[in-house]
Structure formats: structure tokens, C-alpha cells
Design a protein around this motif. Sequence first.
Motif, short mmCIF file in Angstrom:
data_model
loop_
_atom_site.label_atom_id
_atom_site.label_comp_id
_atom_site.label_asym_id
_atom_site.label_seq_id
_atom_site.Cartn_x
_atom_site.Cartn_y
_atom_site.Cartn_z
N UNK A 37 0.71 -1.23 -0.01
CA UNK A 37 -0.11 0.02 -0.07
C UNK A 37 0.94 1.27 0.08
N UNK A 38 0.61 2.21 -0.90
CA UNK A 38 1.35 3.32 -0.85
C UNK A 38 0.29 4.54 -0.90
N UNK A 39 0.47 5.33 0.16
CA UNK A 39 -0.63 6.28 0.59
C UNK A 39 -0.05 7.63 0.81
N UNK A 40 -1.07 8.80 0.41
CA UNK A 40 -0.72 10.04 0.60
C UNK A 40 -2.04 10.54 1.25
N UNK A 66 -1.50 -6.20 7.25
CA UNK A 66 -0.69 -6.38 5.96
C UNK A 66 0.48 -7.53 6.08
N UNK A 67 0.93 -7.47 7.30
CA UNK A 67 1.94 -8.44 7.27
C UNK A 67 1.53 -9.93 7.70
N UNK A 68 0.32 -10.03 7.91
CA UNK A 68 0.02 -11.44 8.55
C UNK A 68 0.13 -11.68 10.05
N UNK A 174 -1.59 -1.12 -4.07
CA UNK A 174 -3.03 -0.27 -3.70
C UNK A 174 -2.33 1.12 -3.61
N UNK A 175 -2.58 2.18 -4.58
CA UNK A 175 -2.13 3.22 -4.41
C UNK A 175 -3.33 4.25 -4.09
N UNK A 214 7.59 0.86 -1.08
CA UNK A 214 6.46 0.44 -2.32
C UNK A 214 7.22 -0.35 -3.51
N UNK A 215 8.18 0.49 -3.97
CA UNK A 215 8.96 -0.13 -5.21
C UNK A 215 9.48 -1.28 -5.11
#
Length: 368
Positions: A37-40, A66-68, A174-175, A214-215
Motif C-alpha cells: 500500500x502506498x498512501x498519501x 498487511x504482514x499477517x 494499492x495506491x 513500495x517500489x
Amino acid sequence: MSVEPLDHRLFDCVQVNLAELADRVHGAGTHLALGRVLRFWPRPGADGLPTVEPPVDAQVTESAELLGLRVTRRARIGSAGELEPGPGCYVVADAYHLPWVPYHRKQHLEHSFLIEPAEDGVTVVDGYHNDTQWGAARPGRWPLGHAELAEALPDGALAFDVVAGDRPADRTPLVELADAGSYVATYADHPDRERALRGLTLQTWLLTRSRRLHAAATGPVTDAVRAHLAEWDALAKQVYLASRRVSAGRAEPRALFGRLAECLAADHTAFDGTLPAATESTVDSVGVSPELRESVAAAIGTVLGTEPPAGARTLGDIPGFSSFRMMEIVERIESDLGVEFAAEDLVPEKLTHVDGLCRAVLAAGGTR
């Protein structure tokens, strides 16, 4: 399929030790799920300045999901005696009191670590990796006696018990990017310039690190993405330099706010691979005398403990060089040569090159 080792440099000080736990319980490489997930989404912060840093509870909850991982206990403890050391004992406390980090007795900020039981006390496990103006933070394990742990938590802490959940399977990117106009304008127009730039230094550091994560999580990294990440790196360094200059009562390079807006706008396309490929930046060395170059090299050597090799252009390969040392180099050159660099020359593209530093001296009226 190759397994990615945990690159601690990709994570902030809340994320990194949850990433450590995820790799322990689900296997190496799980940590990259945190970058899906990349979020601003800026929110109101201190001093009327917006922040992209989420509240700790919200960040821990989302990161664990996200990491389980599952949080089975969350408690605000008043003292170290209330901790329950174990394989999933995850703690967030004030770094000002933590003796293993460079923020100790220097800066108040929330910092995470893991606590494991030991025969004569506990073992602190902390994967944080960062260079600061007070020294380097590096991943490691530190034995603490019970009295030392109590001294490290004089104001208590947030304590979480974290266990394995379902191994994360969804790696779909997911951006979510909000409009950046008011965010940039608030930092550009805030009346307290020193406070604004100090805050923006943290903001651009967080923004840069999250984009690198994210990259790495959604790779392979294209030339376009690599160019975009390099621009974020350069911006973060420029903001730090500007903050140092403004705190010393000197001019502020206003162009950095346009650069910030451009980086945030480019986020919308960078991860689709539509940005142009990077081109190697060069610095014009015409007009730089050998004497001036020797003087600049000597100043660099004084700060770093070793001068650039003959013919060297970039400083990045010299051991000990970082954006924090960059400012020390600038200040040393100004002092030695009796000049003051123009605000518009305080950009990493110039200050990480020997010839760029020489050109900045010439632009400031220096001759030797």
C-alpha cells in the motif's frame, strides 16, 4: 523464486520491528507485504502543519494486518515492570530515553523495539537503520538489566503482544493519493519558517522511504521508477540542507516547494512506469582552477577524514559521507574560503560533486 532479505533501510521506526516479526513467523521476504500500500493522506499535525505520519495505534494495526500478524494485547503501561517479555513483545516508547539509539537525550519521538527475556534481564532487538545528525542507528541486539530497562522507560510505553496470523497472500498494489496542493502550500506559507522546514525534513524522509518500500514490494523497478526515487532522495536532502540554513538565519531556497509538488504529482504515474528514464547528472567544471579544487578537497577532507581521490567527481563513494555531513562540508568551505553559498545552490545535485561545490564557491564570489 528468490527470497528478498530484509532491507532495514526501507522502514520507519514503527514499521521495522513488525517487519522483523513477520519474517520470523512467516518466513524471509514476508516483510515486503508492508509495501503493498502506498498512501498519501495528510492529517492535521502539530503547529498547524499537516503530517503523513499516522497515529501509532493506526499504523501498528494496519501494518500488522498487511504482514499477517495479529495484535492480541495492547496496553499503556506505566513502568517496565508491567512488560511481559517474549517472542512477540513489541513496544513503542520515547526514543529520548533509549540508550541504544542516537536520539538518546537528543530528541523526543516514538520508537519501536522488541523485548525478549534473558537470564539477567532482557534483550532489546531493534532493526532500525538510519543516519542522523547525532550518529547512526543500526540493527542490533542489546542486553539490558532490569534497572536499565526501567531507566529506559521512565514514562512507560505502549506494549503490544503480536502473534502470527494468516500468511499474507495478497500482493496487489494499492495506491491512494490525495491532492497535495494544500499540503505543499501550508509548508511553503507557514509563518515560522524554521519550524516548517524542520517538520518538512521529517515529512520528506517519510515520503521518500515509503516510496522506496513500495517500489521494492511491487517491483521489478523500472528505469522510470528508479529516476523518480532518485528525485525523492534529492528532494529530502535539499529540504534538510534548507532547514539547517534557515535555523542559522540564512536565506531559504523557495524552489524546493515546487520540487515537492512535482514529486507528489509524479507519484500518480511513476509506479505505472510512464516517467522518462533517468539521465546521469553532470556538473560543469569549466572555469574551476586547480587551486580552488584543492581548497575544496581540503575542506572535504577535514570533515570526512579523507580527501576525494584525484579526479573524483562524486562524494557518495567516500566512507562516512551522508546528507548530514554534506551540510558540514558546506559550512567548512564557507568558513575556509570566506563565502556564503546562494540559496539556489543548496541542492544535492551540486553539493555531492566536487566540481559542483567549486562552482558554488565561484557563484558566491570566491576565487581560490
